[in-house]
Every structure is written in C-alpha cells, then in structure tokens.
Write a protein that holds these residues in place. Sequence first.
Motif, PDB file in Angstrom:
ATOM      1  N   VAL A 112     -10.969  16.215  47.880  1.00  0.00           N
ATOM      2  CA  VAL A 112     -11.929  15.387  47.154  1.00  0.00           C
ATOM      3  C   VAL A 112     -13.331  15.698  47.652  1.00  0.00           C
ATOM      4  N   SER A 113     -14.283  15.670  46.735  1.00  0.00           N
ATOM      5  CA  SER A 113     -15.682  15.863  47.078  1.00  0.00           C
ATOM      6  C   SER A 113     -16.502  14.914  46.216  1.00  0.00           C
ATOM      7  N   GLU A 120     -17.707   0.454  47.521  1.00  0.00           N
ATOM      8  CA  GLU A 120     -18.893   0.260  46.675  1.00  0.00           C
ATOM      9  C   GLU A 120     -18.487  -0.480  45.395  1.00  0.00           C
ATOM     10  N   PRO A 121     -18.468  -1.825  45.441  1.00  0.00           N
ATOM     11  CA  PRO A 121     -17.975  -2.611  44.301  1.00  0.00           C
ATOM     12  C   PRO A 121     -18.710  -2.371  42.985  1.00  0.00           C
ATOM     13  N   ASP A 122     -19.987  -1.965  43.047  1.00  0.00           N
ATOM     14  CA  ASP A 122     -20.762  -1.751  41.827  1.00  0.00           C
ATOM     15  C   ASP A 122     -20.543  -0.388  41.190  1.00  0.00           C
ATOM     16  N   CYS A 123     -19.948   0.537  41.928  1.00  0.00           N
ATOM     17  CA  CYS A 123     -19.769   1.903  41.435  1.00  0.00           C
ATOM     18  C   CYS A 123     -18.598   1.974  40.440  1.00  0.00           C
ATOM     19  N   THR A 124     -18.814   2.707  39.363  1.00  0.00           N
ATOM     20  CA  THR A 124     -17.797   2.885  38.334  1.00  0.00           C
ATOM     21  C   THR A 124     -17.470   4.362  38.193  1.00  0.00           C
ATOM     22  N   ARG A 166     -21.226  12.619  41.052  1.00  0.00           N
ATOM     23  CA  ARG A 166     -19.965  13.166  40.564  1.00  0.00           C
ATOM     24  C   ARG A 166     -18.906  13.142  41.660  1.00  0.00           C
ATOM     25  N   MET A 167     -17.654  13.035  41.218  1.00  0.00           N
ATOM     26  CA  MET A 167     -16.515  13.141  42.123  1.00  0.00           C
ATOM     27  C   MET A 167     -15.592  14.220  41.587  1.00  0.00           C
ATOM     28  N   SER A 168     -15.286  15.194  42.434  1.00  0.00           N
ATOM     29  CA  SER A 168     -14.330  16.242  42.106  1.00  0.00           C
ATOM     30  C   SER A 168     -13.072  15.945  42.911  1.00  0.00           C
ATOM     31  N   ILE A 169     -11.936  15.884  42.220  1.00  0.00           N
ATOM     32  CA  ILE A 169     -10.693  15.532  42.903  1.00  0.00           C
ATOM     33  C   ILE A 169      -9.579  16.482  42.484  1.00  0.00           C
ATOM     34  N   ALA A 223     -20.060   9.066  51.221  1.00  0.00           N
ATOM     35  CA  ALA A 223     -19.273   9.643  52.321  1.00  0.00           C
ATOM     36  C   ALA A 223     -18.094   8.740  52.674  1.00  0.00           C
ATOM     37  N   LYS A 224     -18.323   7.428  52.700  1.00  0.00           N
ATOM     38  CA  LYS A 224     -17.243   6.485  52.987  1.00  0.00           C
ATOM     39  C   LYS A 224     -16.173   6.543  51.903  1.00  0.00           C
ATOM     40  N   MET A 225     -16.617   6.630  50.649  1.00  0.00           N
ATOM     41  CA  MET A 225     -15.663   6.723  49.536  1.00  0.00           C
ATOM     42  C   MET A 225     -14.847   8.006  49.645  1.00  0.00           C
ATOM     43  N   GLU A 226     -15.509   9.096  49.968  1.00  0.00           N
ATOM     44  CA  GLU A 226     -14.835  10.384  50.100  1.00  0.00           C
ATOM     45  C   GLU A 226     -13.757  10.331  51.178  1.00  0.00           C
ATOM     46  N   ARG A 227     -14.074   9.723  52.324  1.00  0.00           N
ATOM     47  CA  ARG A 227     -13.087   9.596  53.406  1.00  0.00           C
ATOM     48  C   ARG A 227     -11.920   8.711  52.981  1.00  0.00           C
ATOM     49  N   ALA A 228     -12.193   7.620  52.278  1.00  0.00           N
ATOM     50  CA  ALA A 228     -11.134   6.704  51.839  1.00  0.00           C
ATOM     51  C   ALA A 228     -10.205   7.382  50.829  1.00  0.00           C
TER      52      ALA A 228
END
Length: 72
Positions: free
Chosen positions: A32-33, A65-69, A40-43, A17-22
């Motif tokens: 973005v979702s 989220e530093p570990d997320c790729t 998954r990220m839909s942009i 949720a934080k990533m989505e807002r950023a």
Amino acid sequence: MKKVYRLEDLDCANCAAKMERAVAKIDGVNEVSISFMGQRMSIDADEGRFEEIMDNVVKACKKVEPDCTIVR
C-alpha cells in the motif's frame, strides 16, 4: 490485484503515514502507498478477497482520519 483510489479530505501527511501503516497490517494486503500530495491510495491485495479487504481498509482509515473518504 492492484487499484488506485482517490482520497477526499485527507488533512495532513502525518495522517497519511498513519493510515498507510494501519492498512499495511491488514491480512491480504500485499503493498500500500498513500500519497498526501496526490490525495491517492495505491493498494495491491489478494484478488479473491479484494472487496472484503477494502471494507477493512475503509474501517482502518476512518479510525485514523474520520473525515477522509476513499472514493471507490
């Protein structure tokens, strides 16, 4: 232009949720979702600047989220 990316090592729904807002705040991003359950990220973003926008998306996501790729 709309694309879907796979996310690796996204640890929690709160981080998603934080990533989505950023990402939503980035200039050129129309929509973005981010799905924690689906990893998954839909942009949807401006096609002419898509690669530049995605570079900014990666930076924004790494801050949350530093570990997320994002698998491109």
